[in-house]
Scaffold this motif. Structure first.
Motif, short mmCIF file in Angstrom:
data_model
loop_
_atom_site.label_atom_id
_atom_site.label_comp_id
_atom_site.label_asym_id
_atom_site.label_seq_id
_atom_site.Cartn_x
_atom_site.Cartn_y
_atom_site.Cartn_z
N CYS A 510 49.09 -44.86 -54.09
CA CYS A 510 49.75 -46.17 -54.11
C CYS A 510 51.24 -45.90 -54.05
CB CYS A 510 49.36 -46.93 -55.38
SG CYS A 510 50.38 -48.37 -55.72
N HIS A 525 55.67 -51.75 -62.35
CA HIS A 525 54.44 -51.52 -61.59
C HIS A 525 53.56 -50.50 -62.31
CE1 HIS A 525 51.85 -51.03 -58.01
NE2 HIS A 525 51.77 -49.78 -58.43
N HIS A 529 49.67 -51.26 -63.25
CA HIS A 529 48.68 -50.84 -62.26
C HIS A 529 47.82 -49.74 -62.86
CE1 HIS A 529 47.63 -49.53 -57.89
NE2 HIS A 529 46.66 -50.18 -58.50
N ASN A 531 45.89 -47.23 -62.36
CA ASN A 531 45.53 -46.43 -61.18
C ASN A 531 45.57 -44.93 -61.48
OD1 ASN A 531 44.75 -46.27 -58.48
ND2 ASN A 531 46.84 -45.93 -57.78
N CYS A 535 50.14 -43.57 -58.62
CA CYS A 535 51.20 -44.39 -58.03
C CYS A 535 52.43 -43.50 -57.88
CB CYS A 535 51.52 -45.58 -58.93
SG CYS A 535 50.10 -46.63 -59.26
ZN LIG Z 1 50.30 -48.49 -57.96
#
Ligand SMILES: [Zn+2]
Ligand SMILES: [Zn+2]
Length: 547
Positions: A510, A525, A529, A531, A535
């Motif tokens: 990402c 973010h 996120h 993730n 990222c």
């Molecule tokens: Zn991300």
């Protein structure tokens, strides 16, 4: 090798023309509901059986077979022929550009859809040899696979040269097996990505955005040129997710440089979000303010590009339900819808109202610059979309979930960098500086929320959000985007905003395209996120990956 299909549109005559306008094909079967979750033909058949409880088994199998082809066997890049009811000597030929999409808001019979890029709407039926298209199929056969040799190449030749080369000479098209190369460039606080897809033995190059907020446009352009080995003419498609300087100004510089060096594109396609129907004044108002703030009108990019394009420059505004092709790879447009939901409509209208008040106020003091720019922008002068590229989608979106935001400004949706606008150089009276800033921010906020959001038509590969803000992301999460894992995600708004909890997407990679100016906002973010640490900010350099 690209496949080939024939699809017949439902009654009444004229439905085929509507399909051409919308850039789609449909599989009718109005009683059958969403089949996107079906994993095989048996499951499709269960959906069909539920919709037609009195239908004989044989008929169910026939319907299910056709719907299964429509759902799963058509691939983006395949060719499709559509007989024209009111011009029976002709057919339309196009290429499948998106995956199966169910539109619950559309009238019955118009819900099972595939996006199509139509190539020609006047291919003589007589030009196709009998082994390619059988026009005597039974009327119940609406979705037919064309099994002839080289079927895809033959339909392509029919569309482009009105000639069927026949079954001789098989050449292997490796496009379906080759992998795409994607590069997300480091352009600081800006966006620029290159997608290279193999296609017909060559390569198709798509560039998504080019510009920067903290680097000069020239530098963003330079980095794009370096990534293209100094050969900008290889670009086939330019996608501008929205007309904000950090997404398009690099392309303006690119066009200027190419002109200075005598370089030209052979042919080029410019894709951007479709302006809102709800407030046609918005685009002109945005261009008027933009002219004052930046000295440039974003739509002039189309004129700049046209001057360095040898063949045709196709300019296509895109809306939800449209698809586009990059080589043999299809992309589905998820946002903006042609009919904006009420909360985004209000945001756009508020921006226009604020603009008009300011323009009046300035005019009353003898400064007509905003009014003049607005009138000039309304007259246009840049490249207009070709009529046959215009796609209408007038169906109601009433069934989509809307949310009442009450206020059109919310905390996560703020504009970064807007406060850095130096109004003192703009010849605006001191006491209107704050109003001017508010108008510009309202316009940019609305403009960000009309960013093109698109994803690869093959599930789980790539999704790009432009600078879409949280109202858009929440709407998409509510209406469309199930929790999905992607290979690559271009984070919304440079990774400088929080993601709404409803948006549960993950990705192998990402990328938040932020640089030194906005790096401190990256934590918004990162913290929202979920993730697993994949990222990355573009401050860590350019990212290359194979998809
Ligand atoms: Zn991300
Ligand atoms: Zn941006």
């Amino acid at each position: 090798m690209a496949g080939a299909w024939m699809v017949r549109m439902p009654d009444p005559p004229g439905a085929d023309e509507e399909a051409l306008r919308q850039g789609i094909i449909v599989a009718q079967w109005p009683n059958v509901e969403d089949i996107s979750c079906c994993r095989n033909q048996v499951e499709v058949r269960e959906c069909v059986a539920a919709a037609y409880p009195t239908k004989a088994i044989k008929g169910l199998g026939n319907y299910a077979g056709q719907l299964w082809r429509f759902l799963a066997q058509m691939n983006p890049g395949d060719y499709v022929a559509m007989p024209l009811r009111r011009r029976p000597k002709y057919m339309a030929v196009g290429r499948i550009a998106g995956r199966y999409r169910y539109r619950p808001e559309a009238p019955p019979g118009w819900r099972h859809t595939r996006a199509v890029e139509w190539i020609s709407t006047s291919v003589p039926r007589a030009a196709a040899k009998a082994d390619l298209i059988n026009h005597h199929l039974p009327p119940t056969m609406k979705v037919a696979h064309l099994h002839a040799d080289r079927n895809g190449q033959r339909l392509a030749a029919l569309a482009r040269q009105k000639r069927d080369p026949g079954p001789a000479l098989t050449t292997e098209d490796s496009s379906s097996r080759a992998r795409d190369r994607v590069s997300v460039l480091d352009v600081g606080d800006g966006a620029c990505s290159i997608i290279r897809t193999s296609h017909g033995g060559g390569e198709s190059v798509t560039v998504v955005d080019c510009g920067s907020d903290n680097l000069p446009a020239d530098e963003a352009c330079e980095r794009l040129l370096n990534a293209l080995d100094g050969r900008p003419e290889v670009i086939n498609t330019i996608v501008v997710t929205h007309f904000d300087a950090d997404h398009y100004r690099g392309f303006v510089r690119l066009a200027e440089r190419m002109r200075a060096r005598g370089q030209q594109f052979d042919s080029l396609r410019l894709l951007s979000p479709r302006p809102p129907d709800v407030e046609p004044q918005f685009t002109a108002a945005y261009l008027a303010v933009e002219r004052i703030v930046t000295g440039f009108r974003s739509l002039d990019l189309s004129v700049e590009l046209e001057q360095v394009t040898n063949g045709p420059l196709r300019y296509t505004p895109l809306a939800r339900g449209n698809g586009f092709l990059a080589g043999a790879r299809g992309y589905d447009v998820l946002w903006p819808p042609a009919v904006l939901p009420p909360h985004v409509t209000r945001q756009v209208q508020n921006a226009v109202i604020r603009f008009e008040k300011l323009a009046d106020e300035l005019a009353a003091r003898g400064n007509s610059s905003l009014r003049d720019n607005f009138e000039a922008a309304r007259k246009g002068g840049w490249l207009q979309p070709r009529q046959d590229e215009l796609q209408t989608w007038t169906m109601s979106h009433a069934r989509f979930i809307d949310e009442n935001l009450g206020e059109d400004i919310c905390e996560e949706d703020d504009i970064d960098g807007g406060s850095a606008l130096d109004i003192t150089r703009l010849n605006v009276p001191n006491d209107l500086h704050e109003t001017f800033r508010e108008v510009w921010n309202a316009m940019r906020r609305a403009n960000n929320n009309m960013s093109l959001v698109f994803e690869d038509a093959e599930p789980g590969r790539l999704i790009a959000f432009g600078d879409a803000g949280s109202p858009v992301l929440r709407w998409l999460a509510n209406n469309d985007l199930a929790p999905v894992h992607y290979a690559l995600m271009l984070a919304p708004h440079h990774g400088t905003h929080s993601l709404p909890p409803a948006l549960q997407l993950t990705a192998d990679l990402c990328v938040g395209q932020n640089g030194s100016k906005r790096a401190h906002l990256w934590s918004r973010h990162r913290s929202t996120h979920d993730n697993h640490g994949r990222c990355v900010s573009s401050t860590s350099g350019t990212h290359h990956l194979l998809l």
